[in-house]
Scaffold this motif. Structure first.
Motif, PDB file in Angstrom:
ATOM      1  N   LEU A 135       0.831  -1.208   0.000  1.00 24.47           N
ATOM      2  CA  LEU A 135       0.000   0.000   0.000  1.00 24.47           C
ATOM      3  C   LEU A 135       0.865   1.257   0.000  1.00 24.47           C
ATOM      4  O   LEU A 135       0.545   2.248  -0.660  1.00 24.47           O
ATOM      5  N   SER A 136       1.955   1.221   0.756  1.00 25.18           N
ATOM      6  CA  SER A 136       2.869   2.357   0.755  1.00 25.18           C
ATOM      7  C   SER A 136       3.516   2.556  -0.609  1.00 25.18           C
ATOM      8  O   SER A 136       3.697   3.691  -1.063  1.00 25.18           O
ATOM      9  N   GLY A 137       3.836   1.443  -1.279  1.00 28.77           N
ATOM     10  CA  GLY A 137       4.427   1.544  -2.607  1.00 28.77           C
ATOM     11  C   GLY A 137       3.470   2.146  -3.623  1.00 28.77           C
ATOM     12  O   GLY A 137       3.867   2.972  -4.453  1.00 28.77           O
ATOM     13  N   PHE A 138       2.189   1.761  -3.561  1.00 26.95           N
ATOM     14  CA  PHE A 138       1.202   2.355  -4.467  1.00 26.95           C
ATOM     15  C   PHE A 138       1.005   3.843  -4.160  1.00 26.95           C
ATOM     16  O   PHE A 138       0.860   4.662  -5.075  1.00 26.95           O
ATOM     17  N   ALA A 139       0.970   4.194  -2.870  1.00 27.38           N
ATOM     18  CA  ALA A 139       0.737   5.589  -2.495  1.00 27.38           C
ATOM     19  C   ALA A 139       1.889   6.494  -2.911  1.00 27.38           C
ATOM     20  O   ALA A 139       1.670   7.650  -3.289  1.00 27.38           O
ATOM     21  N   SER A 140       3.111   5.998  -2.849  1.00 26.11           N
ATOM     22  CA  SER A 140       4.279   6.807  -3.181  1.00 26.11           C
ATOM     23  C   SER A 140       4.713   6.659  -4.631  1.00 26.11           C
ATOM     24  O   SER A 140       5.712   7.268  -5.031  1.00 26.11           O
ATOM     25  N   SER A 141       3.994   5.875  -5.417  1.00 21.17           N
ATOM     26  CA  SER A 141       4.378   5.667  -6.805  1.00 21.17           C
ATOM     27  C   SER A 141       4.176   6.956  -7.602  1.00 21.17           C
ATOM     28  O   SER A 141       3.197   7.684  -7.404  1.00 21.17           O
ATOM     29  N   PRO A 142       5.062   7.277  -8.530  1.00 23.34           N
ATOM     30  CA  PRO A 142       4.878   8.479  -9.366  1.00 23.34           C
ATOM     31  C   PRO A 142       3.908   8.266 -10.517  1.00 23.34           C
ATOM     32  O   PRO A 142       3.736   9.172 -11.334  1.00 23.34           O
ATOM     33  N   TYR A 143       3.273   7.096 -10.596  1.00 25.57           N
ATOM     34  CA  TYR A 143       2.443   6.762 -11.742  1.00 25.57           C
ATOM     35  C   TYR A 143       0.944   6.848 -11.451  1.00 25.57           C
ATOM     36  O   TYR A 143       0.145   6.346 -12.234  1.00 25.57           O
ATOM     37  N   GLY A 144       0.542   7.430 -10.361  1.00 29.65           N
ATOM     38  CA  GLY A 144      -0.885   7.615 -10.110  1.00 29.65           C
ATOM     39  C   GLY A 144      -1.635   6.320  -9.901  1.00 29.65           C
ATOM     40  O   GLY A 144      -2.677   6.091 -10.531  1.00 29.65           O
ATOM     41  N   MET A 145      -1.132   5.456  -9.021  1.00 27.12           N
ATOM     42  CA  MET A 145      -1.800   4.194  -8.711  1.00 27.12           C
ATOM     43  C   MET A 145      -2.703   4.404  -7.493  1.00 27.12           C
ATOM     44  O   MET A 145      -2.226   4.725  -6.413  1.00 27.12           O
TER      45      MET A 145
END
Length: 378
Positions: A226-236
């Motif tokens: 969840l942290s990876g999706f939230a901090s992703s630069p690709y708008g996930m």
């Protein structure tokens, strides 16, 4: 009746005119009612306009120009949207070419799938399906593709690689399935488990593309995902998440009960030394070092003496005239009661387990937000 017969046409025309007059009256009454309703609405709108004109804030005057303020607020909103674009970067298609050929996509697909499988191995992520195609099973072994399907397939391949990178970095335990929307006529030949019913949605600002991922992990890895999706630069954006206990592994087969053997004391065995004649007696004396005085035939010199009857080891009397023989205990084993070979180990102390976390099976509905070019954003 005779008059009606003589004037039949006059009677028919009169009745028709009477019916038409009735219909006209009903129509006029209904329109009068509608006109009254419309007049009431117009009166209410006029009163609302008078109220707005008499309010402290006007649409615009010499001191306050609300139209200009609205334009300024719109400009601020557009500036904010522009500042958020770095968090909605565009995911590069695979392959990233203006025009993708069959050979280009086939080569890029094979290399990307091999790269994802190798990354899964390097990060200790189990792929529950051998040689998993990451939802591209329909295209995995093809060398020619349907017209018009290569561009959207290239975009989806880039999207799935970006999603898997987040899962690999979080080191989830296993990836069970990834689902996407059908983007090419070739997808009709793939398994249903690879595809979603939902479709991409386009609005004034962006394209929203749906994906679904299913994996197994513990809460620590879930938090990392969840942290990876939230901090992703690709708008996930995580739209929904379903968490349940993962199916338990089948219990290990334990062997049946065994039999313990313990040593039991048994009567000592005494090899007898009998009377020998001639060369046999000499060979016996030479083998066991018997010789020299003593009434025991030399046993004292071999075994140190000092025991009863001059023998320094346990002995038992033999028959008359045969001397004494040393004792050699021979341990034997006896079967005891059965025991369970899979019995739990004895607790040796230490810290008490307060929480025994179970593995989770997690399904996430993910939306990839891809902003449209600025010239199309309003």
């Amino acid at each position: 009746m005779s008059w009606i017969k003589r004037n039949l046409f006059f009677v028919v025309f009169s009745a028709t005119a009477l019916v038409l007059v009735g219909l006209a009256g009903y129509y006029a009454w209904s329109k009068y009612t509608a006109n009254s309703v419309a007049w009431d609405n117009l009166s209410n709108d006029y009163e609302e306009l008078k109220r707005l004109n008499s309010a402290p804030i006007l649409p615009g005057d010499g001191k306050i120009n609300n139209v200009e303020l609205a334009n300024n607020q719109r400009a601020q909103l557009l500036t904010f949207i522009k500042s958020t674009r770095p968090y909605f970067q565009h995911i590069q298609p695979i392959p990233n070419m203006p025009a993708v050929s069959d050979q280009d996509f086939s080569t890029a697909l094979g290399m990307t799938l091999n790269h994802l499988q190798r990354d899964a191995t390097n990060n200790s992520v189990v792929l529950t399906v051998p040689n998993y195609s990451f939802s591209f099973q329909a295209e995995q072994n093809k060398v020619s593709f349907a017209a018009g399907g290569l561009a959207p397939l290239s975009v989806q391949l880039g999207d799935i690689k970006a999603i898997c990178d987040v899962l690999f970095n979080a080191k989830v335990n296993s990836i069970d399935n990834i689902r996407r929307e059908r983007a090419s006529p070739d997808d009709s030949a793939g398994p249903q488990s690879d595809f979603l019913v939902d479709k991409s949605v386009t609005n004034d600002l962006a394209i929203i593309t749906p994906y679904e991922i299913t994996f197994k992990s513990f809460t620590t890895e879930l938090a990392a995902v969840l942290s990876g999706f939230a901090s992703s630069p690709y708008g996930m954006v995580v739209k929904s998440i379903n968490v349940k206990s993962a199916p338990s592994a089948p219990p290990e087969q334990t062997p049946g009960p065994g039999v313990a053997y313990v040593a039991q004391p048994q009567p000592s065995y005494y090899p007898q030394r009998g009377r020998m004649e001639g060369d046999a007696q000499a060979a016996f004396n030479s083998r066991y070092g018997i010789g020299g005085g003593g009434g025991d035939g030399g046993y004292s010199s071999r075994y140190g003496g000092g025991g009863a009857n001059g023998v320094g080891i346990p002995y038992r009397p033999l028959q008359a005239g045969q001397g004494y023989a040393p004792a050699y205990p021979q341990p034997t084993y006896a079967a005891q009661q059965p025991y369970a070979s899979g019995a739990a180990a004895v607790n040796k102390g230490g810290l008490t387990t307060l929480l025994d976390e179970k593995q989770l099976e997690i399904t996430i509905d993910l939306a990839l937000i891809k902003l449209l070019p600025p010239k199309n954003a309003r």
